[in-house]
Every structure is written in C-alpha cells, then in structure tokens.
Design a protein around this motif. Structure first.
Motif, mmCIF file in Angstrom:
data_model
loop_
_atom_site.group_PDB
_atom_site.id
_atom_site.type_symbol
_atom_site.label_atom_id
_atom_site.label_comp_id
_atom_site.label_asym_id
_atom_site.label_seq_id
_atom_site.Cartn_x
_atom_site.Cartn_y
_atom_site.Cartn_z
ATOM 1 N N SER A 16 -4.453 4.775 4.906
ATOM 2 C CA SER A 16 -5.328 3.456 4.756
ATOM 3 C C SER A 16 -5.908 3.151 5.982
ATOM 4 O O SER A 16 -5.752 3.279 6.985
ATOM 5 C CB SER A 16 -4.454 2.280 4.414
ATOM 6 O OG SER A 16 -4.861 0.946 4.662
ATOM 7 N N TYR B 201 -18.853 -4.734 -10.279
ATOM 8 C CA TYR B 201 -18.172 -5.664 -11.295
ATOM 9 C C TYR B 201 -18.774 -6.839 -11.786
ATOM 10 O O TYR B 201 -18.659 -7.969 -11.516
ATOM 11 C CB TYR B 201 -16.889 -6.178 -10.179
ATOM 12 C CG TYR B 201 -15.928 -5.141 -9.784
ATOM 13 C CD1 TYR B 201 -14.825 -4.977 -10.700
ATOM 14 C CD2 TYR B 201 -16.106 -4.534 -8.828
ATOM 15 C CE1 TYR B 201 -13.956 -4.188 -10.374
ATOM 16 C CE2 TYR B 201 -15.124 -3.221 -8.348
ATOM 17 C CZ TYR B 201 -14.009 -3.534 -9.192
ATOM 18 O OH TYR B 201 -12.941 -2.424 -8.986
ATOM 19 N N HIS C 107 0.979 -1.220 0.117
ATOM 20 C CA HIS C 107 -0.052 0.000 -0.111
ATOM 21 C C HIS C 107 0.951 1.192 -0.034
ATOM 22 O O HIS C 107 1.756 1.593 0.834
ATOM 23 C CB HIS C 107 -0.796 0.082 1.122
ATOM 24 C CG HIS C 107 -2.233 1.025 1.343
ATOM 25 N ND1 HIS C 107 -1.857 2.441 0.887
ATOM 26 C CD2 HIS C 107 -3.283 0.676 1.130
ATOM 27 C CE1 HIS C 107 -3.140 2.827 0.775
ATOM 28 N NE2 HIS C 107 -4.003 2.038 1.031
ATOM 29 N N SER D 196 -8.819 -5.124 -1.791
ATOM 30 C CA SER D 196 -9.784 -4.072 -1.291
ATOM 31 C C SER D 196 -10.050 -3.177 -2.488
ATOM 32 O O SER D 196 -9.418 -2.615 -3.216
ATOM 33 C CB SER D 196 -9.394 -3.090 -0.224
ATOM 34 O OG SER D 196 -8.283 -2.105 -0.688
HETATM 35 C C1 LIG Z 1 -4.895 5.403 -7.725
HETATM 36 C C2 LIG Z 1 -5.877 4.598 -7.695
HETATM 37 C C3 LIG Z 1 -6.656 3.582 -8.299
HETATM 38 C C4 LIG Z 1 -7.751 2.876 -7.649
HETATM 39 N N1 LIG Z 1 -8.273 2.119 -8.601
HETATM 40 C C5 LIG Z 1 -9.504 1.419 -8.339
HETATM 41 C C6 LIG Z 1 -10.000 0.459 -9.099
HETATM 42 O O1 LIG Z 1 -9.471 0.337 -10.234
HETATM 43 N N2 LIG Z 1 -11.184 -0.074 -8.714
HETATM 44 C C7 LIG Z 1 -11.730 0.039 -7.369
HETATM 45 O O2 LIG Z 1 -12.660 -0.661 -7.188
HETATM 46 N N3 LIG Z 1 -11.186 1.121 -6.581
HETATM 47 C C8 LIG Z 1 -10.003 1.649 -6.920
HETATM 48 N N4 LIG Z 1 -9.341 2.602 -6.183
HETATM 49 C C9 LIG Z 1 -9.838 2.693 -4.865
HETATM 50 C C10 LIG Z 1 -9.210 1.862 -3.816
HETATM 51 O O3 LIG Z 1 -9.280 0.789 -4.035
HETATM 52 C C11 LIG Z 1 -9.457 2.048 -2.143
HETATM 53 O O4 LIG Z 1 -9.305 3.654 -2.002
HETATM 54 C C12 LIG Z 1 -8.797 1.206 -1.380
HETATM 55 O O5 LIG Z 1 -9.140 -0.118 -1.583
HETATM 56 C C13 LIG Z 1 -9.161 1.672 -0.020
HETATM 57 O O6 LIG Z 1 -8.160 0.825 0.814
HETATM 58 P P1 LIG Z 1 -7.495 1.629 1.866
HETATM 59 O O7 LIG Z 1 -8.445 1.794 2.967
HETATM 60 O O8 LIG Z 1 -6.666 0.287 2.477
HETATM 61 O O9 LIG Z 1 -6.654 2.607 1.289
HETATM 62 C C14 LIG Z 1 -8.372 3.340 -6.696
HETATM 63 C C15 LIG Z 1 -7.677 3.956 -5.712
HETATM 64 C C16 LIG Z 1 -6.672 4.853 -6.364
HETATM 65 C C17 LIG Z 1 -5.866 5.668 -5.309
#
Ligand SMILES: Cc1cc2nc3c(=O)[nH]c(=O)nc-3n(C[C@H](O)[C@H](O)[C@H](O)COP(=O)(O)O)c2cc1C
Length: 186
Positions: free
Chosen positions: A16, A115, A10, A107
């Motif tokens: 996070s 999806y 991460h 996640s």
């Molecule tokens: C650069 C970036 C790309 C992302 N792409 C996706 C994606 O393709 N599909 C999706 O469902 N979420 C996407 N997200 C959301 C992240 O998956 C989400 O913020 C993360 O799983 C949250 O977990 P955390 O609380 O550990 O950060 C993206 C977020 C970022 C910053």
C-alpha cells in the motif's frame, strides 16, 4: 470532542502507498484510534464481542479501506456481518450504535470523473456506498460525507503528503462534531 475509531482494512498493506500514508496521518491525529483489521484478524476469525466493546467506547466510526470492486475488502464485510448483530446493532433492543456517526475513507484507482453517470463507472462513489449508508440508517447512526482519494496509482510523494493533510483535517472535523452529514443522526 467525539472519540473517533478508524477501522482500517487493507489485505496487502506491505504494497500500500495511499492507505499507508493515510493511516499514519490518522495515527498522528489527537482523539483518533486506529484499529487494523487485517493485522488483528489475519485468519478472518473476528471476535464480535471485542469489536462491540470497542464500538461502544467510541462515538464516530470511520471505515478506511481501498475501493475494491466498488465496495470494501472482504474482511470489512465479514466484520459487518459478525459485529453488527441483531438485538445489539438493530432490531428489538438493538440500540448500541444509536446516535453515533459512521463515515468512510476510501482510496480509489479511478479518477473522480470516472464516477459519473457518463463515465466508465456510471455511478457516483456515494451511490456505490449506498449499502453502507443504509447500514448506518438501520442502526440509527448518522452517515458523514465520505473522504475519497481518487487516482490512487498516480499520486507522487507531494500529492500523498497533501492527501494525508486533507485526511487529518477531515478526521479533525469529524472529531469536533462539525463534519457535513449525508445522513443526519435521527
Ligand atoms: C481487487 C481490487 C479491486 C479494485 N477495485 C477497484 C474499484 O472498484 N474502483 C477503483 O477505483 N479502484 C479499484 N481498485 C484499485 C484500488 O482501489 C487501489 O489499488 C487502491 O486504492 C490503492 O491504495 P493503496 O496504495 O493503499 O493500496 C481495485 C484494486 C484491487 C486490487
């Protein structure tokens, strides 16, 4: 009991919520080792031989990371490119990972219903993870059913606690060799 290695990635762990909870759950699970890639390699200078020794000492490898652009954060890709080397992981004499299991814990911001073929992301998570599944196949590994947390931005403390418990149960099933596989070991 399989030795489970969680390769965690991460790039902004300080922000996070979901992976912070999940990684704590993994660390608290007997028989599970957590290896935090962004902590060990903040400069992206991966040591392939160290990583290969780590893999050799485990039976099951979990890639745990947020879904980023339908795939993994960049350091996971760099790790795959450098660590799964020709003649070690695949190709002539490349049998180091043969018979082991690869799995993913993802996640995702998007909800489960996004999806689907008719949803905004069109493909299922399993379809989007095809390059990882095929990587496992090429290396002679099995590939377990993924652990997925959906709607990552909308989980309150109680939901996060429930997901952490579910993750521990999933890791325990992997550790005990009882996890359902999408791709069986050859
Ligand atoms: C650069 C970036 C790309 C992302 N792409 C996706 C994606 O393709 N599909 C999706 O469902 N979420 C996407 N997200 C959301 C992240 O998956 C989400 O913020 C993360 O799983 C949250 O977990 P955390 O609380 O550990 O950060 C993206 C977020 C970022 C910053």
């Amino acid at each position: 009991m399989a030795r489970v290695l969680v390769i965690f990635a991460h790039p902004a762990f300080e922000r996070s919520r979901v992976n912070r909870a999940l990684v704590a759950a993994a660390r608290a699970t007997e028989g599970v080792t957590v290896h935090d890639l962004y902590e060990v390699y903040p400069d992206f200078l991966i040591e392939p031989h160290d990583e290969q020794r780590l893999l050799e000492n485990h039976d099951t490898v979990v890639l745990q990371h947020p879904f980023f652009w339908y795939s993994s954060p960049a350091l996971v890709k760099e790790w795959l490119d450098l660590v799964l080397a020709y003649r070690w992981a695949y190709g002539e004499g490349g049998t180091a990972l043969r018979g082991k299991i690869l799995a993913q814990a993802i996640s995702a911001g998007g909800p489960e219903m996004a999806y689907r073929r008719e949803g905004p992301n069109h493909f299922s998570v399993r379809e989007l993870l095809a390059p990882f599944e095929q990587t496992a196949r090429l290396c002679g590994m099995g590939y377990a059913e993924a652990f997925t947390v959906h709607g990552a931005h909308h989980l309150d403390a109680a939901a996060l606690a429930a997901e952490s418990k579910r993750y521990q149960a999933w890791l325990t099933t992997l550790r005990d060799g009882a996890a359902p596989l999408w791709l069986p070991t050859p």
